[in-house]
Write a protein that holds these residues in place. Structure first.
Motif, PDB file in Angstrom:
ATOM      1  N   GLU A 158      24.447  81.131 -14.609  1.00 36.37           N
ATOM      2  CA  GLU A 158      23.584  82.282 -14.339  1.00 36.37           C
ATOM      3  C   GLU A 158      22.942  82.153 -12.959  1.00 36.37           C
ATOM      4  OE1 GLU A 158      19.974  84.654 -16.683  1.00 36.37           O
ATOM      5  OE2 GLU A 158      20.594  82.641 -17.292  1.00 36.37           O
ATOM      6  N   ALA A 159      22.511  80.945 -12.629  1.00 38.17           N
ATOM      7  CA  ALA A 159      21.868  80.717 -11.334  1.00 38.17           C
ATOM      8  C   ALA A 159      22.848  80.917 -10.184  1.00 38.17           C
ATOM      9  CB  ALA A 159      21.275  79.313 -11.287  1.00 38.17           C
ATOM     10  N   ASP A 160      24.076  80.446 -10.343  1.00 35.15           N
ATOM     11  CA  ASP A 160      25.047  80.576  -9.255  1.00 35.15           C
ATOM     12  C   ASP A 160      25.340  82.034  -8.928  1.00 35.15           C
ATOM     13  OD1 ASP A 160      25.203  77.873  -8.956  1.00 35.15           O
ATOM     14  OD2 ASP A 160      27.141  77.625  -9.969  1.00 35.15           O
ATOM     15  N   VAL A 161      25.384  82.876  -9.945  1.00 32.95           N
ATOM     16  CA  VAL A 161      25.593  84.311  -9.709  1.00 32.95           C
ATOM     17  C   VAL A 161      24.426  84.897  -8.920  1.00 32.95           C
ATOM     18  CG1 VAL A 161      25.785  86.580 -10.800  1.00 32.95           C
ATOM     19  CG2 VAL A 161      27.055  84.624 -11.729  1.00 32.95           C
ATOM     20  N   LEU A 162      23.214  84.534  -9.325  1.00 27.70           N
ATOM     21  CA  LEU A 162      22.021  85.046  -8.645  1.00 27.70           C
ATOM     22  C   LEU A 162      21.933  84.516  -7.220  1.00 27.70           C
ATOM     23  CD1 LEU A 162      19.372  86.602  -8.676  1.00 27.70           C
ATOM     24  CD2 LEU A 162      18.295  84.653  -9.830  1.00 27.70           C
ATOM     25  N   LEU A 184      16.307  91.102  -6.378  1.00 29.14           N
ATOM     26  CA  LEU A 184      16.896  89.834  -6.814  1.00 29.14           C
ATOM     27  C   LEU A 184      15.833  88.748  -6.976  1.00 29.14           C
ATOM     28  CD1 LEU A 184      20.053  89.952  -4.531  1.00 29.14           C
ATOM     29  CD2 LEU A 184      20.033  90.164  -7.030  1.00 29.14           C
ATOM     30  N   ILE A 185      14.824  88.762  -6.104  1.00 31.53           N
ATOM     31  CA  ILE A 185      13.738  87.787  -6.213  1.00 31.53           C
ATOM     32  C   ILE A 185      12.929  88.019  -7.493  1.00 31.53           C
ATOM     33  CG2 ILE A 185      11.524  87.094  -5.207  1.00 31.53           C
ATOM     34  CD1 ILE A 185      13.903  85.800  -3.869  1.00 31.53           C
ATOM     35  N   ARG A 186      12.717  89.272  -7.840  1.00 33.59           N
ATOM     36  CA  ARG A 186      12.000  89.556  -9.090  1.00 33.59           C
ATOM     37  C   ARG A 186      12.824  89.109 -10.298  1.00 33.59           C
ATOM     38  NH1 ARG A 186      10.625  94.218  -6.231  1.00 33.59           N
ATOM     39  NH2 ARG A 186      12.145  95.496  -7.350  1.00 33.59           N
ATOM     40  N   THR A 187      14.146  89.236 -10.190  1.00 32.78           N
ATOM     41  CA  THR A 187      15.015  88.710 -11.247  1.00 32.78           C
ATOM     42  C   THR A 187      14.844  87.200 -11.367  1.00 32.78           C
ATOM     43  OG1 THR A 187      16.644  90.468 -10.879  1.00 32.78           O
ATOM     44  CG2 THR A 187      17.404  88.488 -12.030  1.00 32.78           C
ATOM     45  N   ARG A 197      11.528  86.405 -13.120  1.00 31.59           N
ATOM     46  CA  ARG A 197      11.575  86.568 -14.590  1.00 31.59           C
ATOM     47  C   ARG A 197      12.350  85.428 -15.247  1.00 31.59           C
ATOM     48  NH1 ARG A 197      12.669  91.876 -13.018  1.00 31.59           N
ATOM     49  NH2 ARG A 197      14.892  91.574 -13.454  1.00 31.59           N
ATOM     50  N   GLN A 198      13.471  85.068 -14.683  1.00 32.19           N
ATOM     51  CA  GLN A 198      14.340  84.096 -15.328  1.00 32.19           C
ATOM     52  C   GLN A 198      13.798  82.667 -15.238  1.00 32.19           C
ATOM     53  OE1 GLN A 198      18.250  84.751 -13.661  1.00 32.19           O
ATOM     54  NE2 GLN A 198      18.583  86.608 -14.857  1.00 32.19           N
ATOM     55  N   THR A 199      13.122  82.345 -14.149  1.00 30.98           N
ATOM     56  CA  THR A 199      12.608  80.983 -13.975  1.00 30.98           C
ATOM     57  C   THR A 199      11.207  80.800 -14.536  1.00 30.98           C
ATOM     58  OG1 THR A 199      11.672  81.489 -11.785  1.00 30.98           O
ATOM     59  CG2 THR A 199      13.956  80.679 -11.863  1.00 30.98           C
ATOM     60  N   GLY A 200      10.476  81.906 -14.716  1.00 34.02           N
ATOM     61  CA  GLY A 200       9.089  81.788 -15.139  1.00 34.02           C
ATOM     62  C   GLY A 200       8.195  81.232 -14.049  1.00 34.02           C
ATOM     63  N   VAL A 201       8.586  81.430 -12.803  1.00 35.87           N
ATOM     64  CA  VAL A 201       7.832  80.950 -11.640  1.00 35.87           C
ATOM     65  C   VAL A 201       7.371  82.161 -10.825  1.00 35.87           C
ATOM     66  CG1 VAL A 201       7.980  79.635  -9.487  1.00 35.87           C
ATOM     67  CG2 VAL A 201       9.090  78.772 -11.550  1.00 35.87           C
ATOM     68  N   PRO A 202       6.106  82.206 -10.387  1.00 40.25           N
ATOM     69  CA  PRO A 202       5.573  83.383  -9.685  1.00 40.25           C
ATOM     70  C   PRO A 202       6.077  83.514  -8.243  1.00 40.25           C
ATOM     71  CG  PRO A 202       3.900  81.679  -9.776  1.00 40.25           C
ATOM     72  CD  PRO A 202       5.055  81.189 -10.606  1.00 40.25           C
ATOM     73  N   ILE A 203       7.371  83.778  -8.079  1.00 43.69           N
ATOM     74  CA  ILE A 203       7.948  83.923  -6.737  1.00 43.69           C
ATOM     75  C   ILE A 203       7.526  85.269  -6.140  1.00 43.69           C
ATOM     76  CG2 ILE A 203      10.075  83.851  -5.384  1.00 43.69           C
ATOM     77  CD1 ILE A 203      11.302  82.330  -7.838  1.00 43.69           C
ATOM     78  N   GLU A 204       7.739  86.357  -6.903  1.00 40.32           N
ATOM     79  CA  GLU A 204       7.081  87.626  -6.566  1.00 40.32           C
ATOM     80  C   GLU A 204       6.324  88.082  -7.791  1.00 40.32           C
ATOM     81  OE1 GLU A 204       9.058  90.982  -4.345  1.00 40.32           O
ATOM     82  OE2 GLU A 204       8.054  92.214  -5.864  1.00 40.32           O
TER      83      GLU A 204
END
Length: 488
Positions: free
Chosen positions: A337-341, A384-387, A390-397
């Motif tokens: 999943e990460a490689d696609v993102l 993509l950053i918001r994706t 959500r997936q990592t549970g880290v407040p990137i945006e």
């Protein structure tokens, strides 16, 4: 015989914005577009007491006058036993009680040079490590243990830190470029411009130039300074980072691909046997087992004509190391999943870089000044950053930053914006049309801006203000002394 130093050496290095490539730049398979800023960290090195060597060349009245009488007195030996001891006094006069004094200690068995802090005050690992690494390298190439005593003054352009009550109006009559923040350094809130990388780069570069080179040699020695700064910065932060911030501090704006971590993992710690030889091999890039494989292209990358970059401080801040750790853990556990993102982000980021480059090289291709393709690509990056958020549970945006960016993107003349680098609650970056009226509209929006959403990670945005920092493509450079009047 190495060139003899002058009495005073002044250098500065810029902060950075990683416009695209956050988290991706940790992996050599991906790249980051990093822009140097015109906000800089300045370091002034003064020779207080000289070691046993020939007198300096290039000494002049201006340089001699810059060495204060108080500093000279402080560096004098108090007794016969202390006569051979050399000290380094480091000051950051924009902050309260920001003074560190170090003794210089030569380690046995080629362990290099270690500085030992005197007194029980708070430590500054970036200063301490930079001094040890720089003095180790200098000692090895100059084949000398005799540094003399040095005074080092560190000054930061104002936008590296959020405003304080004191900084809003420094009435002490000193140089306008710098303000007195009026708080201890540990209480100052950083705006996220890359102060530690700029500090380490300026500090190691100024020491090396001061003791082993002429100022005119800066360009020719840039690769060595880059390697030394990367080594010192990674050691100070306790891990081998991607190094994009140091690369921008040395070279300026560029497209960056990280170096292999094994290069610096082989250096070891100051004080271990053979450290000076290992550090020398890394700095000079003569270690056949670990050649430098950093890739930097488009040095001095410019923004297209009619475009400007601005940053907005949100008075919050992020804990970058813990965020990075969580993202990497998620990627390891969700590789497919990460490689696609990651691939989607890399592709979009490269399109954005190429479009910026195309418009910079062919300004007539954007006669209407709309930058519509740039705006579309930035929005795609944010999606993509918001994706990833959500997936990592880290407040990137995080939600409050999404709300702010959406609000500002609605303003006429704002092309688009992102939370740069590792994301979180640091200053956001906007690309705007280079028009004073856009700045006016932004300030009007900030005047009464209040967040209305509940953040998904509990973060809060305080007062939003436009920083004075702008795009600046130049890396580490020599500086004139007159701008430091009243501070040095």
């Amino acid at each position: 015989m190495s060139p003899q130093p002058s009495s005073v050496t002044a250098l500065s290095a810029p902060g950075k914005v990683l416009l695209t490539g956050g988290y991706l730049v940790l992996d050599r398979a991906y790249t980051g577009t990093v822009f140097a800023l015109d906000a800089r960290i300045h370091v002034v090195v003064q020779q207080l007491r000289r070691g046993h060597r020939r007198g300096p060349s290039g000494t002049n009245a201006e340089a001699q006058a810059a060495v204060s009488e108080a500093d000279t007195e402080a560096a004098k030996p108090e007794g016969e036993e202390q006569e051979a001891e050399h000290t380094v006094v480091v000051r950051s006069p924009q902050f309260v009680n920001a003074v560190w004094e170090y003794g210089v200690q030569r380690c046995e068995n080629g362990g290099g040079v270690k500085v030992i802090q005197k007194g029980n005050g708070p430590r500054n690992p970036f200063v301490e490590t930079s001094l040890s690494y720089a003095l180790t390298y200098i000692s090895y190439v100059a084949d000398s243990k005799d540094f003399g005593s040095l005074s080092v003054t560190i000054l930061a352009d104002n936008d590296y830190y959020s405003e304080t009550k004191t900084s809003k109006g420094d009435a002490q009559g000193r140089a306008g470029r710098f303000v007195n923040f009026g708080v201890p350094l540990f209480e100052a809130h950083k705006t996220g411009l890359g102060s530690s990388a700029a500090l380490v780069t300026a500090l190691v570069s100024s020491l090396v130039i001061h003791r082993t080179m002429q100022a005119d040699d800066l360009g020719a020695g840039r690769d060595k300074l880059h390697n030394l700064a990367q080594a010192a910065h990674c050691a100070a932060q306790g891990k081998v980072g991607s190094g994009f911030d140091v690369a921008a501090a040395v070279y300026g704006s560029c497209l960056y691909k990280r170096f292999s971590p094994a290069i610096l993992e082989s250096v070891g710690d100051v004080g271990t046997a053979g450290f000076d030889e290992r550090l020398f091999a890394i700095v000079e890039d003569v270690d056949p087992k670990h050649p430098w494989d950093t890739e930097c292209v488009d040095f001095g990358m410019q923004l297209p004509r009619g475009m400007q970059m601005v940053l907005c401080d949100v008075e919050c801040g992020s804990q970058t190391p813990s965020m990075v750790k969580k993202v990497l853990q998620w990627r390891n556990e969700n590789r497919k999943e990460a490689d696609v993102l990651w691939a989607s982000l890399q592709n979009n980021n490269e399109r954005l870089r190429q479009e910026l480059k195309r418009l910079a090289q062919h300004p007539d291709a954007n006669a209407d000044n709309e930058f519509s393709e740039i705006a579309t690509l930035i929005q795609r990056t944010r999606h993509l950053i918001r994706t990833m958020t959500r997936q990592t549970g880290v407040p990137i945006e995080p939600s409050v930053q999404t709300e702010l960016l959406d609000s500002l993107t609605e303003i006429d003349g704002v092309i688009g914006g992102v939370v740069p680098g590792a994301g979180g609650y640091d200053a956001i970056v906007l690309l705007i049309r280079d028009d004073p009226s856009v700045i006016t509209r932004l300030n009007e929006r900030f005047a009464n801006y209040q967040s209305a959403v509940e953040d998904d990670f509990g973060g809060k945005i305080g007062k939003v203000r436009l920083l004075g920092v702008r795009h600046g493509s130049e890396g580490v450079k020599n500086e004139m002394l007159d701008q430091y009047a009243g501070w040095v």
